[in-house]
Design a protein around this motif. Structure first.
Motif, short mmCIF file in Angstrom:
data_model
loop_
_atom_site.label_atom_id
_atom_site.label_comp_id
_atom_site.label_asym_id
_atom_site.label_seq_id
_atom_site.Cartn_x
_atom_site.Cartn_y
_atom_site.Cartn_z
N GLY A 161 -35.67 45.75 -35.41
CA GLY A 161 -35.59 47.18 -35.67
C GLY A 161 -34.44 47.81 -34.90
N GLU A 162 -34.27 47.40 -33.64
CA GLU A 162 -33.16 47.91 -32.83
C GLU A 162 -31.82 47.45 -33.39
OE1 GLU A 162 -33.99 46.65 -28.82
OE2 GLU A 162 -35.83 47.83 -28.75
N ALA A 163 -31.79 46.27 -34.00
CA ALA A 163 -30.57 45.76 -34.63
C ALA A 163 -30.35 46.39 -36.01
CB ALA A 163 -30.64 44.24 -34.76
N ARG A 164 -31.26 47.26 -36.41
CA ARG A 164 -31.21 48.00 -37.68
C ARG A 164 -31.29 47.12 -38.91
NH1 ARG A 164 -28.82 53.59 -36.75
NH2 ARG A 164 -28.73 53.70 -34.49
N ILE B 72 -30.24 36.69 -32.30
CA ILE B 72 -30.92 37.67 -33.15
C ILE B 72 -29.96 38.67 -33.79
CG2 ILE B 72 -31.53 39.30 -31.32
CD1 ILE B 72 -34.32 39.44 -32.79
N GLU B 73 -28.96 39.12 -33.04
CA GLU B 73 -28.00 40.08 -33.60
C GLU B 73 -27.22 39.45 -34.75
OE1 GLU B 73 -27.98 39.21 -30.33
OE2 GLU B 73 -28.97 40.95 -29.45
N ALA B 74 -26.82 38.19 -34.57
CA ALA B 74 -26.09 37.47 -35.62
C ALA B 74 -27.00 37.22 -36.83
CB ALA B 74 -25.53 36.16 -35.09
N ALA B 75 -28.24 36.86 -36.58
CA ALA B 75 -29.19 36.62 -37.67
C ALA B 75 -29.37 37.89 -38.50
CB ALA B 75 -30.53 36.15 -37.12
N CYS B 76 -29.49 39.02 -37.83
CA CYS B 76 -29.64 40.28 -38.55
C CYS B 76 -28.40 40.58 -39.39
CB CYS B 76 -29.92 41.42 -37.58
SG CYS B 76 -31.55 41.30 -36.81
N GLN C 284 -44.45 40.91 -31.41
CA GLN C 284 -44.12 42.29 -31.68
C GLN C 284 -42.73 42.61 -31.12
OE1 GLN C 284 -47.29 44.97 -30.53
NE2 GLN C 284 -48.84 43.69 -31.51
N GLY C 285 -42.35 41.94 -30.06
CA GLY C 285 -41.03 42.12 -29.48
C GLY C 285 -39.92 41.73 -30.46
N PHE C 286 -40.16 40.67 -31.23
CA PHE C 286 -39.19 40.26 -32.24
C PHE C 286 -39.03 41.36 -33.28
CE2 PHE C 286 -38.24 38.43 -36.42
CZ PHE C 286 -37.03 37.81 -36.16
N LEU C 287 -40.14 41.94 -33.72
CA LEU C 287 -40.07 43.02 -34.71
C LEU C 287 -39.34 44.24 -34.13
CD1 LEU C 287 -43.61 42.74 -36.31
CD2 LEU C 287 -41.42 42.03 -37.30
N ARG C 288 -39.60 44.54 -32.88
CA ARG C 288 -38.87 45.65 -32.24
C ARG C 288 -37.37 45.34 -32.19
NH1 ARG C 288 -42.89 45.08 -28.40
NH2 ARG C 288 -44.63 46.48 -28.79
N ALA C 289 -37.03 44.09 -31.85
CA ALA C 289 -35.62 43.70 -31.72
C ALA C 289 -34.88 43.81 -33.04
CB ALA C 289 -35.51 42.29 -31.16
#
Length: 123
Positions: free
Chosen positions: A38-41, A76-80, A31-36
């Protein structure tokens, strides 16, 4: 909305049918991944009446793409950002193809060789 209405919407890719727990389970993530993400939009889950996050199948496909990149070592930010740019590129290509088809249909003899003195003949 009645139960019958809800069942009909399950075929809708944009219908927020999945809870955060179920979405994480389906993606084999946390769930933390999904939150992350989401935070990265990357995705913005809808909220239930009680304030709980709800995900659509479309959002889960996007999350799965990001998850693949993260699993390969991408931050994660780069992946998004990569997933967002891939989607923008796909949309631009789709729009260009529409413009190309519109131009071809409004100028049907645009396929002929401009060096040729003779117009194309009907077969």
């Amino acid at each position: 909305m009645t139960a019958d209405d809800s069942y009909g919407r399950l075929d809708d890719d944009d219908y927020p049918a999945y809870t955060m727990g179920r979405a994480a389970e389906m993606l084999n993530t946390t769930q933390g991944f999904l939150r992350a993400i989401g935070e990265a939009r990357l995705i913005t889950p809808l909220r239930s009446a009680g304030g709980h996050r709800r995900y659509s199948r479309y959002q889960l496909r996007i999350a799965a793409r990001a998850r693949e990149l993260v699993d390969q070592g991408t931050p994660i930010e780069a992946a998004c950002r990569i997933v967002i740019l891939e989607d923008q590129l796909e949309e631009a290509r789709r729009i260009n193809e529409e413009y190309r088809r519109a131009a071809e249909s409004s100028h049907p003899d645009s396929n002929r060789d401009p060096e040729s003195p003779n117009p194309p003949t009907a077969t």
